[in-house]
Enzyme design. Structure first.
Site, mmCIF file in Angstrom:
data_model
loop_
_atom_site.group_PDB
_atom_site.id
_atom_site.type_symbol
_atom_site.label_atom_id
_atom_site.label_comp_id
_atom_site.label_asym_id
_atom_site.label_seq_id
_atom_site.Cartn_x
_atom_site.Cartn_y
_atom_site.Cartn_z
ATOM 1 N N ALA B 72 0.842 -1.200 0.000
ATOM 2 C CA ALA B 72 0.000 0.000 0.000
ATOM 3 C C ALA B 72 0.875 1.246 0.000
ATOM 4 O O ALA B 72 2.019 1.212 0.463
ATOM 5 C CB ALA B 72 -0.889 -0.004 1.239
ATOM 6 N N ASP B 73 0.335 2.358 -0.560
ATOM 7 C CA ASP B 73 1.006 3.635 -0.376
ATOM 8 C C ASP B 73 0.158 4.465 0.593
ATOM 9 O O ASP B 73 -0.870 3.993 1.093
ATOM 10 C CB ASP B 73 1.259 4.341 -1.718
ATOM 11 C CG ASP B 73 -0.027 4.721 -2.446
ATOM 12 O OD1 ASP B 73 -1.099 4.763 -1.804
ATOM 13 O OD2 ASP B 73 0.046 4.983 -3.652
ATOM 14 N N SER B 74 0.603 5.682 0.873
ATOM 15 C CA SER B 74 -0.085 6.476 1.895
ATOM 16 C C SER B 74 -1.546 6.749 1.516
ATOM 17 O O SER B 74 -2.416 6.814 2.387
ATOM 18 C CB SER B 74 0.660 7.785 2.125
ATOM 19 O OG SER B 74 0.709 8.514 0.916
ATOM 20 N N ASP B 76 -3.472 4.735 -0.250
ATOM 21 C CA ASP B 76 -4.210 3.483 -0.027
ATOM 22 C C ASP B 76 -4.628 3.352 1.440
ATOM 23 O O ASP B 76 -5.728 2.900 1.748
ATOM 24 C CB ASP B 76 -3.339 2.268 -0.384
ATOM 25 C CG ASP B 76 -3.157 2.091 -1.885
ATOM 26 O OD1 ASP B 76 -4.141 2.259 -2.619
ATOM 27 O OD2 ASP B 76 -2.033 1.780 -2.307
#
Lengths: 418, 114
Positions: B72-74, B76
């Site tokens: 995940a990224d921020s 997400d």
């Protein structure tokens, strides 16, 4: 000056997904205009549009093949379409460098006229009904116009100039012209350029209908609706899709033995300084754009064989034709001019790029694509407008016109590759 | 899929589903009759994680970190928290959300607060 050639093409349009299927169907006089079925249209004046066929069959756009559903939450449809066409163009060009230097010399310039309108419309509804805490973190990046360029650069690691053009319905043409200049000025060796649009949404249709720009009399006969220069035309038909080209410095392309579709030899721009939506009645802006492109190409007007007109099936058609007659004089009666919007509708910010590709294919195959539904040419429409069926003819040089709201005009000239 | 009205829906009871459609049609929330019976918090949390991050179910262990283990990224993680709020009808304040880094963190917060 460095020379710029086209080495890759990508299309996703209402005629289908893919360059070959597009060209095949266009030349066969097929139409991509149909009834809108994916949202409520009963209260809209215009109920038809050029819609990309989706699915996994031949010529259909398979969204999962563009990117997984999870990633599509981060992008409105115009970005998905732009990515789809860019994937085809990049694959077609064979330019998939892995070294840093090559990647830093490869840029992206893909624009859109409107951008993420569906996403913005839906987001506004969410805000109103449920408040700001329910707005997705992807709301902004899904809607921003330059995110097509962003996603393409991220996917392929293209680290050169990353830019996006926004000039309404001239976007695609300006993007190709401007990207070619970046190569000429040595800012990049390769540019992925074009336009993408997905504004066939209730709000988009309502907006253009309110501006009295849309065709409203043919809701029951969609394939007959887009009829440039015809006496019975009554407005443009919206379309969605994307057209992307890979532009490349000539020596760079030759060195790696790339296939060359043609050379970008002319690019002209002008402003009408007249009205926000209507073209100047004397076609002055269009004339100056075409003249500027001819000057840049170092050509006389009588060296143009085919014109892909802006030709939206509005009152602007006769103004453009008048401008062509002024610029080309007697030669206007020797060239062929057609409007491929008759088959796909008006792809707005993608139109100029899609039509540039059709122009390049016209040069490749020596065939002028047809203007569908042109049964009764309007007064003064007495040059060869390639009515109803495609026409085989010599085409060494083609010019493509695109004009946008705000009075912005662009003309591109292509010739067969060296 | 944004726009064009092709939304796949999954998870939650009919009322929550209706709310979800009104609230955010950008979500993938799936509904079947068995799923609507699903009451176990851990299972429901895992299901949301699988759908939102597009990862294999087997990777979604309780100790899995959204960012380090599940890709995940921020953005997400912000969206995941919103999906938990929707599914469990809880409000997760920003300072609490910042501490939800693993699947277990999410399960614990929801168990305590719903």
């Amino acid at each position: 000056m460095r020379r710029v050639v086209v080495t890759g093409l990508g299309l996703t349009t209402p005629l289908g997904n893919g360059v070959n299927i597009n060209w095949e169907r266009l030349i066969a006089s097929q139409s991509g205009i149909r009834r809108i079925e994916h949202f409520e249209v009963s209260d809209l004046a215009a109920q038809i549009a050029g819609i990309i066929p989706r699915g996994t069959g031949e010529g259909e756009l398979d969204l999962d093949a563009v990117c997984p559903a999870k990633d599509r939450r981060r992008m409105d449809d115009f970005i998905v379409y732009g990515l789809a066409a860019a994937m085809e163009a990049v694959q077609d060009s064979g330019w998939l460098p892995e070294d840093d230097e090559s990647r830093e010399r490869t840029g992206v310039m893909i624009g859109s006229g409107i951008g993420g309108l569906p996403n913005i419309a839906d987001g506004a509804m969410t805000l109103e009904k449920s408040g700001p805490r329910r707005i997705s973190p992807f709301f902004i990046p899904a809607a921003l116009i330059n995110l097509v360029s962003g996603h393409v650069s991220i996917r392929y690691g293209f680290k050169g100039p990353n830019h996006a053009v926004v000039t309404a319905c001239a976007t695609g043409a300006h993007a190709i012209g401007d990207a070619a200049r970046l190569i000429q000025f040595d800012d990049a060796d390769v540019m992925v350029a074009g336009g993408a649009e997905a504004a066939v949404h209730r709000l988009g249709v309502a907006g253009f209908a309110a501006a009295k720009a849309l065709c409203t009399s043919y809701n029951d006969r969609p394939t007959e609706a887009s009829r440039p220069w015809d006496k019975d035309r009554d407005g443009f038909v919206m379309g969605e899709g994307a057209g992307i080209v890979v532009l490349e410095e000539l020596e760079h392309a030759k060195k790696r033995g790339a296939k060359i579709y043609g050379e970008v030899i002319g690019y002209g721009m002008s402003g009408d300084a007249y009205h926000i939506t209507a073209p100047a009645e004397d076609g002055n802006g269009a004339q100056r754009a075409m003249r500027a492109a001819l000057k840049r190409a170092g050509l006389n007007p009588d060296q143009i064989d085919y014109i892909n007109a802006h030709g939206t099936a509005t009152m602007g058609d006769t103004i453009e034709l008048g401008a062509v007659k002024k610029v080309f004089g007697d030669h206007a009666y020797k060239l062929s001019m057609s409007s491929t919007k008759s088959a796909v509708g008006h792809l707005l910010g993608a139109a100029g790029a899609v039509e540039a590709i059709y122009s390049l294919l016209a040069i490749r195959d020596q065939v002028a694509p047809p203007t569908l539904n042109l049964h009764n040419p309007d007064e003064g429409c007495d040059i060869d407008l390639v009515p109803l069926v495609a026409k085989q003819r010599p085409i060494k040089v083609a010019l493509s016109n695109s004009f946008g709201f705000g009075g912005t005009n662009a003309s591109l000239i292509f010739k067969a590759g060296p | 899929m944004l726009g064009n009205g092709t939304f796949r829906l999954s998870g939650g009871n009919a009322e929550a589903l209706g709310k979800a459609i009104r609230a955010r049609d950008t979500y993938s929330i799936a509904e079947t009759s068995e799923e609507s019976q699903m009451s176990d918090v851990a299972e429901r949390v895992k299901k949301i994680v699988v759908e939102h991050l597009g990862v294999e179910e087997s990777k979604v262990t309780e100790n899995a970190s959204f960012i380090d283990d599940l890709g995940a990224d921020s953005l997400d993680t912000v969206e995941l928290v919103m999906a938990f709020e929707e599914e469990f009808s809880v409000e997760i304040p920003d300072d609490a959300a910042e501490k939800i880094l693993t699947v277990k963190d999410a399960i614990d917060f929801i168990t305590k607060n719903s």
